[in-house]
Write a protein that holds these residues in place. Sequence first.
Motif, PDB file in Angstrom:
ATOM      1  N   ALA A 472       0.869  -1.341  -0.038  1.00  0.00           N
ATOM      2  CA  ALA A 472       0.160  -0.020  -0.062  1.00  0.00           C
ATOM      3  C   ALA A 472       0.716   1.109   0.060  1.00  0.00           C
ATOM      4  O   ALA A 472       0.725   2.305  -0.684  1.00  0.00           O
ATOM      5  CB  ALA A 472      -0.912  -0.050   1.382  1.00  0.00           C
ATOM      6  N   THR A 473       1.865   1.196   0.586  1.00  0.00           N
ATOM      7  CA  THR A 473       2.862   2.603   1.015  1.00  0.00           C
ATOM      8  C   THR A 473       3.668   2.630  -0.510  1.00  0.00           C
ATOM      9  O   THR A 473       3.751   3.950  -0.941  1.00  0.00           O
ATOM     10  CB  THR A 473       3.897   2.192   1.804  1.00  0.00           C
ATOM     11  OG1 THR A 473       3.317   1.836   2.981  1.00  0.00           O
ATOM     12  CG2 THR A 473       4.669   3.346   2.055  1.00  0.00           C
ATOM     13  N   ALA A 474       3.876   1.648  -1.264  1.00  0.00           N
ATOM     14  CA  ALA A 474       4.490   1.664  -2.492  1.00  0.00           C
ATOM     15  C   ALA A 474       3.506   2.214  -3.510  1.00  0.00           C
ATOM     16  O   ALA A 474       3.912   3.059  -4.412  1.00  0.00           O
ATOM     17  CB  ALA A 474       5.280   0.364  -3.058  1.00  0.00           C
ATOM     18  N   ARG A 475       2.379   1.814  -3.345  1.00  0.00           N
ATOM     19  CA  ARG A 475       1.317   2.192  -4.393  1.00  0.00           C
ATOM     20  C   ARG A 475       0.917   3.702  -4.203  1.00  0.00           C
ATOM     21  O   ARG A 475       0.879   4.635  -5.119  1.00  0.00           O
ATOM     22  CB  ARG A 475       0.025   1.385  -4.391  1.00  0.00           C
ATOM     23  CG  ARG A 475       0.213  -0.138  -4.827  1.00  0.00           C
ATOM     24  CD  ARG A 475      -0.752  -0.746  -4.735  1.00  0.00           C
ATOM     25  NE  ARG A 475      -2.122  -0.338  -5.340  1.00  0.00           N
ATOM     26  CZ  ARG A 475      -2.308  -0.857  -6.781  1.00  0.00           C
ATOM     27  NH1 ARG A 475      -1.628  -1.470  -7.321  1.00  0.00           N
ATOM     28  NH2 ARG A 475      -3.442  -0.170  -7.234  1.00  0.00           N
ATOM     29  N   ALA A 476       0.813   4.189  -2.939  1.00  0.00           N
ATOM     30  CA  ALA A 476       0.623   5.742  -2.619  1.00  0.00           C
ATOM     31  C   ALA A 476       1.824   6.546  -3.041  1.00  0.00           C
ATOM     32  O   ALA A 476       1.661   7.678  -3.435  1.00  0.00           O
ATOM     33  CB  ALA A 476       0.135   5.575  -1.035  1.00  0.00           C
ATOM     34  N   SER A 477       3.055   6.089  -2.933  1.00  0.00           N
ATOM     35  CA  SER A 477       4.204   6.800  -3.271  1.00  0.00           C
ATOM     36  C   SER A 477       4.185   7.066  -4.822  1.00  0.00           C
ATOM     37  O   SER A 477       4.478   8.236  -5.096  1.00  0.00           O
ATOM     38  CB  SER A 477       5.259   6.025  -2.923  1.00  0.00           C
ATOM     39  OG  SER A 477       5.407   5.633  -1.469  1.00  0.00           O
TER      40      SER A 477
END
Length: 1041
Positions: A472-477
């Motif tokens: 989720a963090t990678a997609r939001a970044s």
Amino acid sequence: MVLTIILHSIRELSVQNLLYVFISPSLDFALPSSHPTLNGRKTAKSARDSFSAYNSKYLTVPQNRTSWHRSGTNGALEESVVSYRSSTINNYVEGTQTRERDKASPSGLYFRDSKRKVDYVLAYHYRKRLARHVPGAASPEPRRGFASVALVSNGSTGKGRAEPQQQQQPDDGQRALQEWPGLPGLEVVELSPLDTLEEERRLQREEYERNLLEAGLEIEKDPENKSQGVSFVRIHAPWQVLSREAELLKIKMPTKKMYEITEEKGILKTLNEIWCKLTEPLQPQVPQQENTKMKTLSYPFSREKIYLYNIKDKDTFFDNATRSRIVREILKRTFTKARNSMGIGTLIANNVYDAAYPLHDGEYEGQNDDMNERKLLYQEWARYRVFYKFQPIDLIRKYFGEKIGLYFAWLGLYTEFLIPSSVVGIIVFLYGCLTIESDIPSKEMCDQRNAFTMCPLCDKFCDYWNLSSACATARASHLFDNPATVFFSIFMALWATMFLEQWKRLQMRLSYFWDLTGLEEEEEHPRPEYETKLLQKKLKNKNITTESSNENEKEKLTWSDRMPGYAANFGLILFMIMLAFSAVFGVIVYRITTAAALSFSTNETTRSNVRVTVTATAVIINLVVVLILDEIYGAVAKWLTEIEIPKSEKTFEERLILKAFLLKFVNSYASIFYVAFFKGRFVGRPGRYVYVFEGYRMEECAPGGCLMELCIQLSIIMLGKQLIQNNLFEIGIPKLKKLFRKLKDERTEVKEMDTNQSKDPQQWDLDYILEPFTGLTPEYMEMIIQFGFVTLFVASFPLAPVFALLNNIIEVRLDAKKFVTELRRPDTVREKDIGIWYNILSGIGKLSVIINAFVIAVTSDFIPRLMYQYAYSQNGTMHGFINHTLSYFNVSQLKAGTQPENSLFAQEVSFCRFKDYREPPWSPHQYEFSKQYWAVLSARLAFVILFQNLVMFLSVLVDWMIPDIPKDISEQIKKEKTVLVDFFLKEEHEKLKLIESFIAHDKQKRRSGTKSRRTRAASFSQCHRSPKGSFTSFSSQHTVV
């Protein structure tokens, strides 16, 4: 008999050594008097010293009830037939209790005669003294009420004084009293320290108001009917004073001449007409100039050339803002001898007066249909329902002055420029949303088949974990870390340059239409604090003697006098900056310790959300610290500037702005700089971590990088400051201050019936309740800090312009409402630019280029991705990028006591991965930086240099392409100069013609006179020749003449 003795004694008293204070039972009206010295040669210094000691403690009050006032014609003392009669001195109305006094002017903007306009108001608190009799002094019985006449001595002795009869050793004051030549019926009143201070202030007020009268101003004063309360001094400037001061200040006024403004031609004219039609519903409904194609020629006012000006009515030729500005200048330079007070600023600082302010133009709300400029501004500008309309800048400038008009013009242009940047920011954000599914690195990170086993995030209590858990963090970044952000950073750098260039053009256009071109800087009066310090320096100087005022004016404060202030500034500013860094370090410690504590939890949900919990709570704590330190830094910056003792208000304001901006800049951006450039850079590697305290490792970035955390930090601080500080504080704090001041006045003021007070409060009463205007520094400061949020780190948060735009739409109306409804009317100040704020904006714009270059190169993964795709990828795609950025570590090399206890990981782990470019364990140079690390580092530095030079070049190119002065304005300025010269030549030519006609008429008159004399001579000679017909001949000739 008593009256005769008193009058005889008054005539015999010294001019220089006595002060008469005449107090009626209702007014307490004091007037100074002077009288000849009785026995000056025999007056000893000790007697004067003893009487000065007595003077600070006692007043002698006659017990007769006769009221006195001073005549306005010859200054003599006359007995008033009625003690309630008004005292008028050179239009100085002290007060009356007749019915006519209750008839206030209809609008509250005029004197009681409803003819003279109130141009300025002085307000002060008064407190009538509480009479206490001197022990042992003759006093038949306690007095009720207040004395009608009071006599104050400053230490002279009189002729024929009585021998002192002392039964005990008295103090200096009582000895002076016994040496004093007693007047019949005098009563001794002891003054308390508060009464002494109040008496001193009252005398200062009287002297100051006398000096204002000598300057030509006209004054009306309220009666003091209560034991304590607030009184107002209303000031009116007649035409003679206005014209004199306007010439002195070189105020430009409209002449009779009007000239045509050259309009734009061609496609620009067509586009302008289309734009005007489209924006017609957005225009405020305020009076506009009838003929916009014509402009009135303005010229500095001159009484010698008064025929040049278009003076239809002397009462309205100078508008209210100009009248109040002129009166303010007189108030600034009028002095009092007491304490060498120079100007109204010193008197307010010494609490002689409480406030000095011009009046608003009536009420902004009400049932009456009378429209004034304040009500018009409220209806068309200061309400939230008109947020979509343009600002009536010309009316704002007319009502509040050029300085405030320029602020709102700048704020309006800044808000307009945020519209295109917001649109581009939304497009960049939407691009990230649309391409998130096609982003290969985030897909690889979320793919559980890759099974990247990551090293523990903490010692002993943290287990191994899969990289896919950070999907989720990678997609939001990716929403903010994509190629479009690089374009947006370049766009915003050029946007800042274009904004500043457009502001220079608008500023020049406003300067032309507001007649500010060629405005000279006026000589500013010294600040009260500077004068006080200078006076202290003179008193400390041992060689000081009574010198001429010219020699005193040359003396000024040197760098050695200011050295303690400079040293305190340097030390305290350094301490405050370290305090901001300490606050950031405290938040870092909180994050580290809280993350470690939550990792010990047995709850699986708590352990899995450690990073989100710590980040959110830390940012909120940081926001609270920033808001608190902001208020502290504002007060500290003001205090530091005061101890520097700047000479003028302009110097004071510039130094205050620089200090406040430096401190608030560090406070607002310190935590953001840490996350952007320092977090995760000094973590170390598995087996050799860097520890803050024993057992606590330095925090590192999330698997997707620090850019997402930077975005969260920036957005919460920016939105929190705008919502809480800029809006709630601006609305709430003035209301709380107003309520506190009202409660304080009600608590301190004794409840008494005031028969002279009008039923309806006057405008000066309503304005006194309002909050005083303290300057534009807070308004500019919050917008400058916001400008930094929009430009400095825009690569990490493309939506920053959107939130700034939404805030500014509210901010414009909020500031407008505050100026119109909640603040006293500010003094009008003529300024042709926004001063030092432009230099700060320009500096932020240049700094934003460098910071955004480092954010893209260092914080984001833009450069590593480019390097992998074009240097290391086998097929030129991003497949394999995640594996390329992760290094290997042999878990057997972990230090003892740092291995995970009771590992629940599904499989046995031999190697774990961590994000860095290091050699693998099987390499001869294991865990050293790899070649890829140095290649990426070189590419990052090269990108910073290339990006910075490219954007700087484009900015300079934009600056060069856009002229600072619009072409039409440049032509109009040249045309105005030509028209002005022609106008003067024409007027001079007409004057010359008039003079020539007078000369010709005079010559003709002389010639006719010469002819008549010759004719008379001939007739006289004829008369001598023929005496019989002489009389007839003379008469006929005289008749012809």
